[in-house]
Design an enzyme around this catalytic site. Structure first.
Site, PDB file in Angstrom:
ATOM      1  CD  GLU A 100      -2.403  23.391 -40.699  1.00  0.00           C
ATOM      2  OE1 GLU A 100      -2.337  23.538 -39.473  1.00  0.00           O
ATOM      3  OE2 GLU A 100      -1.917  22.416 -41.286  1.00  0.00           O
ATOM      4  CD  GLN A 136       7.023  25.839 -38.255  1.00  0.00           C
ATOM      5  OE1 GLN A 136       6.260  25.574 -37.354  1.00  0.00           O
ATOM      6  NE2 GLN A 136       7.700  26.988 -38.294  1.00  0.00           N
ATOM      7  CG  ASN A 193       6.337  20.874 -38.955  1.00  0.00           C
ATOM      8  OD1 ASN A 193       6.967  20.880 -37.914  1.00  0.00           O
ATOM      9  ND2 ASN A 193       5.374  21.738 -39.176  1.00  0.00           N
ATOM     10  CG  ASP A 194       4.604  23.437 -42.185  1.00  0.00           C
ATOM     11  OD1 ASP A 194       4.456  22.232 -41.926  1.00  0.00           O
ATOM     12  OD2 ASP A 194       3.770  24.308 -41.871  1.00  0.00           O
TER      13      ASP A 194
HETATM   14  C1  FRU Z   1       1.292  22.934 -41.045  1.00  0.00           C
HETATM   15  C2  FRU Z   1       1.357  23.592 -39.688  1.00  0.00           C
HETATM   16  C3  FRU Z   1       1.187  25.099 -39.807  1.00  0.00           C
HETATM   17  C4  FRU Z   1       1.864  25.620 -38.580  1.00  0.00           C
HETATM   18  C5  FRU Z   1       3.014  24.660 -38.428  1.00  0.00           C
HETATM   19  C6  FRU Z   1       3.375  24.354 -37.008  1.00  0.00           C
HETATM   20  O1  FRU Z   1       1.925  21.712 -41.093  1.00  0.00           O
HETATM   21  O2  FRU Z   1       0.416  23.032 -38.813  1.00  0.00           O
HETATM   22  O3  FRU Z   1      -0.160  25.507 -39.937  1.00  0.00           O
HETATM   23  O4  FRU Z   1       2.279  26.932 -38.722  1.00  0.00           O
HETATM   24  O5  FRU Z   1       2.637  23.461 -39.081  1.00  0.00           O
HETATM   25  O6  FRU Z   1       4.546  23.610 -36.926  1.00  0.00           O
END
Ligand code: FRU
Length: 521
Positions: free
Chosen positions: A234, A68, A51-52
């Protein structure tokens, strides 16, 4: 992400605890990068869940991209920081995982900086350390119903990011009583000669300052009464940007929000304003959206891009928490957006952030495949000659002259032999762009996917569209980035036809250009 159903966190954590946690990079590239839906010129992980984007920092000729990452599954799980580097923002080299979860928790999102003056004392003046600032998310505390789930921590590298040492004094910012307390973003503030940090705390951001990256002082809050509040805040980012064609500079605060986006689910809002190192004052409390599509989330910008370059370069995660974990890819999930340059323009007393693809991307546009200026006036519908180029890996540019009267609806359709299609159009009666993926083939994986996104837009006398298509994604830049839409889709066969259509009256297309884009893998 919504962290309410903590039970689902424990299952992946157990799987993780029983596995080696090692980086699974075993298959050959040929196999990995020819899978259905695999992006050919966007960053995607070698395998497994991503993810991020995290820790984006430029140092010694390399753009670092951490992300991530859960190496043991194609759904979200105990988070690591995956790692890749690029010398040109286009070609990426995968590196081993940078940060693994430990007894303090999973490694959630955060940022990285070069500590040029060695203020932390973790490197030397001659060899400044790279410092990563991330959130620990403790799934066990979350499961037990505790509040102090998240805290901020640092790790450092003195070998160009190849290995990382977690700081022994972690956490550097303990939990403050907010269950959602994460995604620290740090920068050196020239004006006050200190570090500043912005993090998200449920429905607002908090601002901190520090002399050494280890001890942090809380300064202020922003946002309880500003912007969108349809979901949790976030991944913030705060940086100065010069207003185009002036000497004026403003501060831009990016805040990602999930859900609560303008077209549902995850999205990125921003504010412009003033910042004195302690407090951010927004020009207006209204939300502005960096991207109107469904699929640009958690985006932030690179730190330490050299002054001579001067660009503020952004990258987002090309998905949406509404369906990210069930999209029909098999070995990996998700890709990043193209890197984009953010700039600030003033229009009728309002400041607006524009996004445009980095110019480096031009070097993979295959000039041998260019087809230009085919049709001039289009009524009803025109099928463009694509000369057999791979439309699923292409760059399209269109210029329209709109004059005084605009057709009821006009735009482009990409279609395959099964009549599955993507339609992107401008609808004059509602003054909106529309991205329609409701006929785009595989829609069954989520009820939330087959949705038309809309974006309000007032056209001028001309309209320019620049479009990047890569396997299962489309990024549309309108009028040099005044409006952007990023969307993913899963047609079951590649596109075979490109049409321009105009309903109601003819439209004049003054320029068109199609070209294939080379794979970076
Ligand atoms: C955003 C999020 C962040 C967190 C991460 C967890 O997509 O929810 O806030 O740090 O992903 O994977």
């Amino acid at each position: 992400m919504n962290y309410k159903s903590y039970i689902i966190f424990l299952i992946p954590m157990l799987i993780w605890a029983c596995s080696s946690g090692s980086d699974k990079q075993t298959e050959s590239k040929e196999i990995r990068y020819t899978e259905q839906y695999r992006p050919q010129y966007h960053f995607s992980p070698d395998s497994a869940w991503m993810n991020d984007p995290n820790g984006m920092v430029y140092y010694d000729g390399e753009y670092h991209l951490f992300y991530q990452y859960y190496p043991d599954s194609t759904v979200w799980g105990p988070m690591h920081w995956g790692h890749a580097v690029s010398t040109d923002l286009v070609h990426w080299q995968h590196l081993p995982i940078a940060l693994y979860p430990d007894s303090l928790g999973y490694i959630f999102s955060g940022s990285a900086v070069v500590d040029w003056k060695n203020t932390s004392g973790l490197g030397t003046q001659e060899n400044p350390p790279l410092i990563a600032i991330y959130t620990y998310h403790n799934a066990l505390i979350a499961e037990a119903g505790g509040v102090d789930v998240e805290s901020q921590a640092i790790a450092y590298s003195i070998d160009k990011g190849r290995s990382w040492i977690k700081y022994e004094g972690n956490p550097v910012i303990p939990n403050d009583g907010n269950r959602d307390f994460r995604d620290p973003n740090v920068f050196w503030n020239e004006d006050i000669q200190k570090w500043n940090l912005v993090l998200s705390a449920h429905d607002h951001v908090q601002i901190y300052s520090s002399d050494n990256l280890k001890e942090w002082k809380y300064e202020s809050d922003f946002g309880v009464d500003a912007g969108g509040h349809g979901g949790v805040w976030e991944c913030p980012d705060l940086f100065p940007l010069k207003v185009d064609d002036t000497d004026e500079a403003k501060w831009v605060l990016i805040v990602n929000i999930n859900p609560g986006g303008p077209n549902g689910g995850s999205a990125t809002q921003y504010f412009t304003g003033e910042f004195d190192g302690r407090k951010f004052n927004a020009d207006t409390k209204e939300t502005k959206w960096l991207d109107w599509g469904h699929d640009n989330y958690a985006g932030v910008t690179w730190a330490d891009v050299p002054k001579e370059d001067g660009r503020r370069i952004f990258m987002g995660w090309m998905s949406n928490w509404d369906y990210a974990q069930v999209v029909p890819t098999k070995k990996w999930r998700s890709a990043m957006t193209l890197p984009r340059v953010l700039s600030l323009v003033k229009k009728k007393d309002e400041f607006m952030v524009r996004s445009t693809p980095v110019e480096e991307i031009n070097k993979i546009i295959n000039t041998e495949t260019v087809i230009s200026n085919q049709v001039k006036s289009i009524s009803d519908e025109a099928v463009l000659n694509t000369n057999g180029i791979n439309l699923n890996q292409s760059h399209l540019v269109f210029d329209f002259e709109l004059g005084d009267s605009i057709p009821h609806e006009f735009g482009i359709i990409l279609e395959n032999n099964l009549n599955e299609q993507i339609k992107f159009s401008y609808v004059d009666s509602t003054k909106q762009f529309q991205f329609d993926r409701t006929q785009s083939g595989n829609l069954s994986f989520s009820e939330k996917f087959a949705h038309i996104s809309t974006a309000p837009y007032q056209t001028g006398s001309t309209l320019n569209l620049e479009i990047f298509i890569d396997a299962a994604s489309m990024e549309i830049f309108v009028d040099n980035g005044d409006l952007v839409m990023t969307e993913i889709f899963f047609c079951t066969q590649p596109f075979s036809k490109l049409k321009i259509f105009s309903n109601g009256q003819a439209i004049s297309m003054t320029h068109s250009q199609l070209a294939e884009i080379k794979s970076i893998w």
